[in-house]
Design a protein around this motif. Structure first.
Motif, PDB file in Angstrom:
ATOM      1  N   GLY A 138       0.790  -1.224   0.000  1.00  0.00           N
ATOM      2  CA  GLY A 138       0.000   0.000   0.000  1.00  0.00           C
ATOM      3  C   GLY A 138       0.824   1.278   0.000  1.00  0.00           C
ATOM      4  N   TRP A 139       2.139   1.169   0.112  1.00  0.00           N
ATOM      5  CA  TRP A 139       3.036   2.324   0.138  1.00  0.00           C
ATOM      6  C   TRP A 139       3.817   2.385  -1.174  1.00  0.00           C
ATOM      7  CZ3 TRP A 139       3.844   5.685   4.408  1.00  0.00           C
ATOM      8  CH2 TRP A 139       3.096   5.365   5.549  1.00  0.00           C
ATOM      9  N   ILE A 140       4.248   3.582  -1.558  1.00  0.00           N
ATOM     10  CA  ILE A 140       5.041   3.814  -2.762  1.00  0.00           C
ATOM     11  C   ILE A 140       6.445   4.229  -2.317  1.00  0.00           C
ATOM     12  CG2 ILE A 140       5.277   5.245  -4.833  1.00  0.00           C
ATOM     13  CD1 ILE A 140       2.151   5.685  -4.536  1.00  0.00           C
ATOM     14  N   LYS A 141       7.458   3.607  -2.902  1.00  0.00           N
ATOM     15  CA  LYS A 141       8.851   3.920  -2.572  1.00  0.00           C
ATOM     16  C   LYS A 141       9.390   4.953  -3.562  1.00  0.00           C
ATOM     17  CE  LYS A 141      13.364   1.613  -2.645  1.00  0.00           C
ATOM     18  NZ  LYS A 141      13.995   0.293  -2.849  1.00  0.00           N
ATOM     19  N   ASN A 142       9.893   6.063  -3.056  1.00  0.00           N
ATOM     20  CA  ASN A 142      10.616   7.012  -3.893  1.00  0.00           C
ATOM     21  C   ASN A 142      11.960   6.368  -4.213  1.00  0.00           C
ATOM     22  OD1 ASN A 142      12.710   9.322  -4.160  1.00  0.00           O
ATOM     23  ND2 ASN A 142      10.740  10.289  -4.583  1.00  0.00           N
ATOM     24  N   THR A 143      12.400   6.435  -5.449  1.00  0.00           N
ATOM     25  CA  THR A 143      13.576   5.672  -5.872  1.00  0.00           C
ATOM     26  C   THR A 143      14.919   6.333  -5.564  1.00  0.00           C
ATOM     27  OG1 THR A 143      13.426   6.620  -8.079  1.00  0.00           O
ATOM     28  CG2 THR A 143      12.307   4.502  -7.701  1.00  0.00           C
ATOM     29  N   GLN A 144      14.929   7.537  -5.015  1.00  0.00           N
ATOM     30  CA  GLN A 144      16.193   8.231  -4.728  1.00  0.00           C
ATOM     31  C   GLN A 144      16.741   7.809  -3.370  1.00  0.00           C
ATOM     32  OE1 GLN A 144      18.284  10.466  -6.507  1.00  0.00           O
ATOM     33  NE2 GLN A 144      19.546   9.884  -4.748  1.00  0.00           N
ATOM     34  N   ASP A 145      17.933   7.175  -3.369  1.00  0.00           N
ATOM     35  CA  ASP A 145      18.610   6.826  -2.119  1.00  0.00           C
ATOM     36  C   ASP A 145      19.078   8.116  -1.456  1.00  0.00           C
ATOM     37  OD1 ASP A 145      20.209   5.826  -0.061  1.00  0.00           O
ATOM     38  OD2 ASP A 145      21.809   5.151  -1.408  1.00  0.00           O
ATOM     39  N   LEU A 146      18.644   8.354  -0.235  1.00  0.00           N
ATOM     40  CA  LEU A 146      18.970   9.596   0.471  1.00  0.00           C
ATOM     41  C   LEU A 146      20.425   9.657   0.923  1.00  0.00           C
ATOM     42  CD1 LEU A 146      15.695   9.999   2.548  1.00  0.00           C
ATOM     43  CD2 LEU A 146      16.218  10.835   0.248  1.00  0.00           C
ATOM     44  N   ASN A 147      21.131   8.551   0.873  1.00  0.00           N
ATOM     45  CA  ASN A 147      22.560   8.523   1.223  1.00  0.00           C
ATOM     46  C   ASN A 147      23.442   8.339  -0.015  1.00  0.00           C
ATOM     47  OD1 ASN A 147      22.722   9.007   3.951  1.00  0.00           O
ATOM     48  ND2 ASN A 147      22.629   6.870   4.550  1.00  0.00           N
ATOM     49  N   GLU A 148      22.926   8.618  -1.189  1.00  0.00           N
ATOM     50  CA  GLU A 148      23.694   8.382  -2.414  1.00  0.00           C
ATOM     51  C   GLU A 148      25.057   9.070  -2.367  1.00  0.00           C
ATOM     52  OE1 GLU A 148      23.536   8.915  -7.254  1.00  0.00           O
ATOM     53  OE2 GLU A 148      21.761   9.433  -6.079  1.00  0.00           O
ATOM     54  N   GLY A 149      26.096   8.273  -2.591  1.00  0.00           N
ATOM     55  CA  GLY A 149      27.456   8.795  -2.654  1.00  0.00           C
ATOM     56  C   GLY A 149      28.122   9.017  -1.313  1.00  0.00           C
ATOM     57  N   SER A 150      27.422   8.746  -0.209  1.00  0.00           N
ATOM     58  CA  SER A 150      28.018   9.023   1.100  1.00  0.00           C
ATOM     59  C   SER A 150      28.218   7.773   1.958  1.00  0.00           C
ATOM     60  CB  SER A 150      27.157  10.031   1.876  1.00  0.00           C
ATOM     61  OG  SER A 150      25.902   9.460   2.180  1.00  0.00           O
ATOM     62  N   GLY A 151      27.872   6.616   1.444  1.00  0.00           N
ATOM     63  CA  GLY A 151      27.970   5.401   2.239  1.00  0.00           C
ATOM     64  C   GLY A 151      26.784   5.310   3.184  1.00  0.00           C
ATOM     65  N   GLY A 152      26.898   4.505   4.172  1.00  0.00           N
ATOM     66  CA  GLY A 152      25.802   4.362   5.131  1.00  0.00           C
ATOM     67  C   GLY A 152      24.700   3.471   4.589  1.00  0.00           C
ATOM     68  N   LYS A 153      23.592   3.469   5.289  1.00  0.00           N
ATOM     69  CA  LYS A 153      22.435   2.666   4.908  1.00  0.00           C
ATOM     70  C   LYS A 153      21.827   3.192   3.611  1.00  0.00           C
ATOM     71  CE  LYS A 153      21.945   0.008   8.630  1.00  0.00           C
ATOM     72  NZ  LYS A 153      21.915  -1.434   8.593  1.00  0.00           N
ATOM     73  N   TYR A 154      21.099   2.329   2.935  1.00  0.00           N
ATOM     74  CA  TYR A 154      20.248   2.755   1.829  1.00  0.00           C
ATOM     75  C   TYR A 154      18.963   3.257   2.468  1.00  0.00           C
ATOM     76  CZ  TYR A 154      23.398   0.323  -1.335  1.00  0.00           C
ATOM     77  OH  TYR A 154      24.501  -0.082  -2.044  1.00  0.00           O
ATOM     78  N   ILE A 155      18.601   4.490   2.173  1.00  0.00           N
ATOM     79  CA  ILE A 155      17.463   5.121   2.852  1.00  0.00           C
ATOM     80  C   ILE A 155      16.545   5.752   1.807  1.00  0.00           C
ATOM     81  CG2 ILE A 155      16.771   6.887   4.514  1.00  0.00           C
ATOM     82  CD1 ILE A 155      19.430   6.406   5.954  1.00  0.00           C
ATOM     83  N   TYR A 156      15.246   5.504   1.959  1.00  0.00           N
ATOM     84  CA  TYR A 156      14.259   5.971   0.991  1.00  0.00           C
ATOM     85  C   TYR A 156      13.022   6.512   1.701  1.00  0.00           C
ATOM     86  CZ  TYR A 156      17.024   3.050  -2.119  1.00  0.00           C
ATOM     87  OH  TYR A 156      18.074   2.496  -2.810  1.00  0.00           O
ATOM     88  N   PHE A 157      12.408   7.508   1.078  1.00  0.00           N
ATOM     89  CA  PHE A 157      11.076   7.942   1.518  1.00  0.00           C
ATOM     90  C   PHE A 157      10.062   6.972   0.936  1.00  0.00           C
ATOM     91  CE2 PHE A 157      12.984  12.365   1.478  1.00  0.00           C
ATOM     92  CZ  PHE A 157      12.925  12.529   2.865  1.00  0.00           C
ATOM     93  N   VAL A 158       9.038   6.687   1.709  1.00  0.00           N
ATOM     94  CA  VAL A 158       7.869   5.956   1.213  1.00  0.00           C
ATOM     95  C   VAL A 158       6.648   6.781   1.596  1.00  0.00           C
ATOM     96  CG1 VAL A 158       8.867   3.646   1.221  1.00  0.00           C
ATOM     97  CG2 VAL A 158       7.781   4.499   3.300  1.00  0.00           C
ATOM     98  N   TYR A 159       5.616   6.685   0.804  1.00  0.00           N
ATOM     99  CA  TYR A 159       4.415   7.472   1.051  1.00  0.00           C
ATOM    100  C   TYR A 159       3.204   6.710   0.553  1.00  0.00           C
ATOM    101  CZ  TYR A 159       5.403   8.674  -3.829  1.00  0.00           C
ATOM    102  OH  TYR A 159       5.679   8.623  -5.156  1.00  0.00           O
ATOM    103  N   LYS A 160       2.037   7.170   0.975  1.00  0.00           N
ATOM    104  CA  LYS A 160       0.805   6.523   0.508  1.00  0.00           C
ATOM    105  C   LYS A 160      -0.285   7.572   0.361  1.00  0.00           C
ATOM    106  CE  LYS A 160      -1.142   5.127   4.944  1.00  0.00           C
ATOM    107  NZ  LYS A 160      -1.780   4.030   5.641  1.00  0.00           N
ATOM    108  N   TYR A 161      -1.238   7.192  -0.485  1.00  0.00           N
ATOM    109  CA  TYR A 161      -2.432   7.990  -0.709  1.00  0.00           C
ATOM    110  C   TYR A 161      -3.606   7.275  -0.083  1.00  0.00           C
ATOM    111  CZ  TYR A 161       0.389  10.464  -4.157  1.00  0.00           C
ATOM    112  OH  TYR A 161       1.373  11.211  -4.783  1.00  0.00           O
ATOM    113  N   ASP A 162      -4.711   7.988   0.054  1.00  0.00           N
ATOM    114  CA  ASP A 162      -5.937   7.372   0.553  1.00  0.00           C
ATOM    115  C   ASP A 162      -6.379   6.307  -0.450  1.00  0.00           C
ATOM    116  OD1 ASP A 162      -8.039   6.914   2.241  1.00  0.00           O
ATOM    117  OD2 ASP A 162      -9.188   8.669   1.617  1.00  0.00           O
ATOM    118  N   ASP A 163      -6.883   5.210   0.050  1.00  0.00           N
ATOM    119  CA  ASP A 163      -7.313   4.115  -0.853  1.00  0.00           C
ATOM    120  C   ASP A 163      -8.514   4.461  -1.669  1.00  0.00           C
ATOM    121  OD1 ASP A 163      -5.228   2.551  -0.010  1.00  0.00           O
ATOM    122  OD2 ASP A 163      -6.369   1.727   1.665  1.00  0.00           O
TER     123      ASP A 163
END
Length: 163
Positions: A138-163
């Protein structure tokens, strides 16, 4: 296979805590060299450091469902750049905080608009050891890794709309 199941369970449990049934009316980001910073009044902090494992500032997403902020947020956009000074597209609001601040890597910025068709009903963050982290059902993953180029965990925003 067992490790994947455990990771998926841990991610899903995160959403039970932070999911909100109201429309999201505003977004913000807080950044500090030390942990513990709180969101501005009327905002809720998502308890996932957007720089986890990269050594930069402690950065957190804050969102509000307070109707005094006006219409609901309808779309988010995350842009990565090799330089600061990203210009948002027309009708988007730029949050002027580099989501990689202090960590090196690309400059990454969050933007949002209130001019789409459907209101965001939830926003959260997922983190893992590889880019294949699935969004919960039910959630959508934004494809941009928030740590791109800096190492660390792979981190993404996810969001949802009303059904």
């Amino acid at each position: 296979m067992v490790a994947t199941t455990v990771l998926a369970t841990a991610i899903i449990s995160l959403f039970v805590i932070s999911t909100n049934a109201d429309e999201i009316t505003s977004l913000d980001v807080i950044s500090s060299p030390s942990a513990g910073q709180q969101c501005p009044p009327r905002y809720i902090r998502v308890n996932q450091d957007l720089n986890q494992g990269s050594g930069g500032n402690y950065i957190y997403l804050c969102y509000s469902t307070d109707p005094s902020f006006g219409d609901a947020v309808t779309e988010i956009l995350v842009k990565a750049s090799t330089s600061s000074g990203v210009v948002p597209p027309a009708e988007y609001t730029l949050i002027p905080e580099d989501l990689n601040k202090g960590a090196g890597g690309k400059y990454i910025y969050l933007m949002y608009t209130k001019n789409g068709e459907s209101a965001l009903m939830g926003i959260d963050v997922i983190a893992g050891d590889n880019a294949n982290i699935p969004a919960p059902p039910g959630w959508i993953k934004n494809t941009q890794d928030l740590n791109e180029g800096s190492g660390g965990k792979y981190i993404y925003f996810v969001y949802k709309y009303d059904d």
